[in-house]
Design a protein around this motif. Sequence first.
Motif, mmCIF file in Angstrom:
data_model
loop_
_atom_site.group_PDB
_atom_site.id
_atom_site.type_symbol
_atom_site.label_atom_id
_atom_site.label_comp_id
_atom_site.label_asym_id
_atom_site.label_seq_id
_atom_site.Cartn_x
_atom_site.Cartn_y
_atom_site.Cartn_z
ATOM 1 N N MET A 51 0.810 -1.214 0.000
ATOM 2 C CA MET A 51 0.000 0.000 0.000
ATOM 3 C C MET A 51 0.844 1.265 0.000
ATOM 4 S SD MET A 51 -2.539 1.349 2.993
ATOM 5 C CE MET A 51 -1.181 1.347 4.162
ATOM 6 N N ILE A 52 1.839 1.354 0.882
ATOM 7 C CA ILE A 52 2.619 2.580 1.036
ATOM 8 C C ILE A 52 3.407 2.921 -0.236
ATOM 9 C CG2 ILE A 52 4.471 3.696 2.314
ATOM 10 C CD1 ILE A 52 1.860 3.494 3.856
ATOM 11 N N PRO A 53 4.222 2.012 -0.774
ATOM 12 C CA PRO A 53 4.953 2.372 -2.006
ATOM 13 C C PRO A 53 4.036 2.654 -3.191
ATOM 14 C CG PRO A 53 5.274 0.049 -1.459
ATOM 15 C CD PRO A 53 4.627 0.685 -0.286
ATOM 16 N N LEU A 54 2.901 1.952 -3.288
ATOM 17 C CA LEU A 54 1.969 2.198 -4.392
ATOM 18 C C LEU A 54 1.422 3.611 -4.341
ATOM 19 C CD1 LEU A 54 0.053 1.297 -6.739
ATOM 20 C CD2 LEU A 54 -1.585 0.708 -4.948
ATOM 21 N N VAL A 55 0.872 4.002 -3.195
ATOM 22 C CA VAL A 55 0.253 5.320 -3.074
ATOM 23 C C VAL A 55 1.302 6.415 -3.234
ATOM 24 C CG1 VAL A 55 -0.958 6.862 -1.479
ATOM 25 C CG2 VAL A 55 -1.664 4.475 -1.676
ATOM 26 N N GLY A 136 1.015 16.116 12.811
ATOM 27 C CA GLY A 136 1.134 14.739 12.337
ATOM 28 C C GLY A 136 1.387 14.634 10.850
ATOM 29 N N VAL A 137 1.061 15.693 10.100
ATOM 30 C CA VAL A 137 1.214 15.637 8.644
ATOM 31 C C VAL A 137 2.658 15.869 8.217
ATOM 32 C CG1 VAL A 137 0.674 16.881 6.518
ATOM 33 C CG2 VAL A 137 -1.162 16.180 8.040
ATOM 34 N N PHE A 138 3.306 16.830 8.836
ATOM 35 C CA PHE A 138 4.652 17.205 8.404
ATOM 36 C C PHE A 138 5.683 16.622 9.369
ATOM 37 C CE2 PHE A 138 1.744 20.545 6.966
ATOM 38 C CZ PHE A 138 1.923 20.407 5.598
ATOM 39 N N MET A 139 6.313 15.555 8.922
ATOM 40 C CA MET A 139 7.295 14.874 9.745
ATOM 41 C C MET A 139 8.351 14.245 8.827
ATOM 42 S SD MET A 139 5.088 11.501 10.902
ATOM 43 C CE MET A 139 6.473 10.718 11.727
ATOM 44 N N ASN A 140 9.365 13.686 9.419
ATOM 45 C CA ASN A 140 10.425 13.019 8.658
ATOM 46 C C ASN A 140 9.816 11.954 7.752
ATOM 47 O OD1 ASN A 140 12.525 11.292 7.824
ATOM 48 N ND2 ASN A 140 13.746 11.813 9.623
ATOM 49 N N PRO A 141 9.966 12.082 6.425
ATOM 50 C CA PRO A 141 9.311 11.120 5.527
ATOM 51 C C PRO A 141 9.833 9.700 5.694
ATOM 52 C CG PRO A 141 10.810 12.541 4.300
ATOM 53 C CD PRO A 141 10.700 13.112 5.673
ATOM 54 N N PHE A 142 11.102 9.559 6.042
ATOM 55 C CA PHE A 142 11.641 8.210 6.232
ATOM 56 C C PHE A 142 11.054 7.554 7.476
ATOM 57 C CE2 PHE A 142 14.847 10.502 3.754
ATOM 58 C CZ PHE A 142 14.967 9.648 2.665
ATOM 59 N N GLU A 147 7.136 3.706 9.655
ATOM 60 C CA GLU A 147 6.028 3.461 10.577
ATOM 61 C C GLU A 147 4.695 3.256 9.856
ATOM 62 O OE1 GLU A 147 6.035 6.767 13.227
ATOM 63 O OE2 GLU A 147 7.833 6.099 14.317
ATOM 64 N N GLY A 148 4.668 3.495 8.548
ATOM 65 C CA GLY A 148 3.429 3.346 7.799
ATOM 66 C C GLY A 148 2.402 4.415 8.115
ATOM 67 N N SER A 149 2.874 5.621 8.473
ATOM 68 C CA SER A 149 1.968 6.735 8.777
ATOM 69 C C SER A 149 1.460 7.340 7.469
ATOM 70 C CB SER A 149 2.694 7.798 9.605
ATOM 71 O OG SER A 149 3.170 7.253 10.817
#
Length: 408
Positions: A51-55, A136-142, A147-149
């Motif tokens: 899900m995460i890499p697809l989106v 919660g929206v703007f955080m370290n992308p890695f 964490e799958g956020s």
Amino acid sequence: MNTRGLNGQIFFAAIAAVLLGFFAHGQEVSTALYAAQLIGTLFIDLLKMVMIPLVFCAITTGIANLRLHHQRHLVWKTTLLFFATTTVIAVVIGIGASHIFQPGAGLQLHLFADSMQQFDAKQLSVPEFFTQFLHGVFMNPFKALAEGSILPIVAFALLLGIALVQTADRAPHLLSLFEEGLGVCMQMIGWIMRLAPIGVAALLFKLVATQDLSLFASLTKFILVVTGTTLLHGLVVLPLLLFLLTGKRPWWFLRQAREVLLTAFATSSSNATLPVTMRCATQNMQVKPDIAGFVVPLGATLNMDGTALYEAAAALFVAQLAGIDLSFGQQLVVCFTTMIAAMGAPGIPSAGMVTMVMVLQSVGLPAEAIAILLPIDRLLDTMRTAVNVEGDMIGSLVVQHRLEQRLV
């Protein structure tokens, strides 16, 4: 992947699982239930994995490809504004209908009990919600990827796509990387969906064998609610917007578009319908080829009104089944995530189930609920795909009308 064959397999597997579940209801079948739990959990985990890499790749490439039309600001700005407006309306209709009719009210399924133990039911004021939401929206992308956020990943993908638009040809290899990544993710989805008949059968068997059978009455009500609201959006809202924005009569549009709508209904695929949509827009509706060539393919990727409506309604339906009263803030998160999920949903049958997991998890709802939704997905997918494609064609007419007004 033969989607028709797969849909048939899912349908027959679901029927067999329901019948076996009825037979096993109230019986001592602990070994069968353990096996069903094991298989069903594996299927859900595979969906979560991709899900995460697809989106991320879908949203990034969808936004970045606007750079191809960077010189035509009015076209893409009008297109995006129209698509965003109709998607918001669709989401509001879906959530509003779920509140009015409450198809899942009165049931609290024990199947979701373990998944809901960590659910955050804290009620926040509007200022507190927006403070927490932005934090919660703007955080370290890695960190978000690890964490799958969902929301931080979506926000970063949007910003990255916009940055790729601005950098134009200075980062062609990076854009190619994301496009290739999207292709690889789609290949993985094809593999996972081959397991869908087994996974859905396992989840449904456990559901029917252990849960309140009145669920099926609620499911029927949900189907009727989604069908009614999808028809409302497709036959009333979109044609009305066309009339208000361009002056063109709704029945003229429906007559010119009937071939496309029937094709979309039969294939449940915006991408498969794309050649028919292009021919209909340019020949039947006299949309200029350069406008149709931009708006229609972009819409097949980003504009999914029917999908957004369905996923918003489904999230509220699952919350009702789980006995959860979503706060106003959580419903706003559902609205936002549904819009983004519809943007990231590939235009092929059943792939929207991956983004449905994303919507559910955005507010802590159980991903296992797709066991209930997937067997009916093919039925509802026919209508929502037709509405998705309808929005693309109306969008091309609106954009052309806007350009003609500017030139006058």
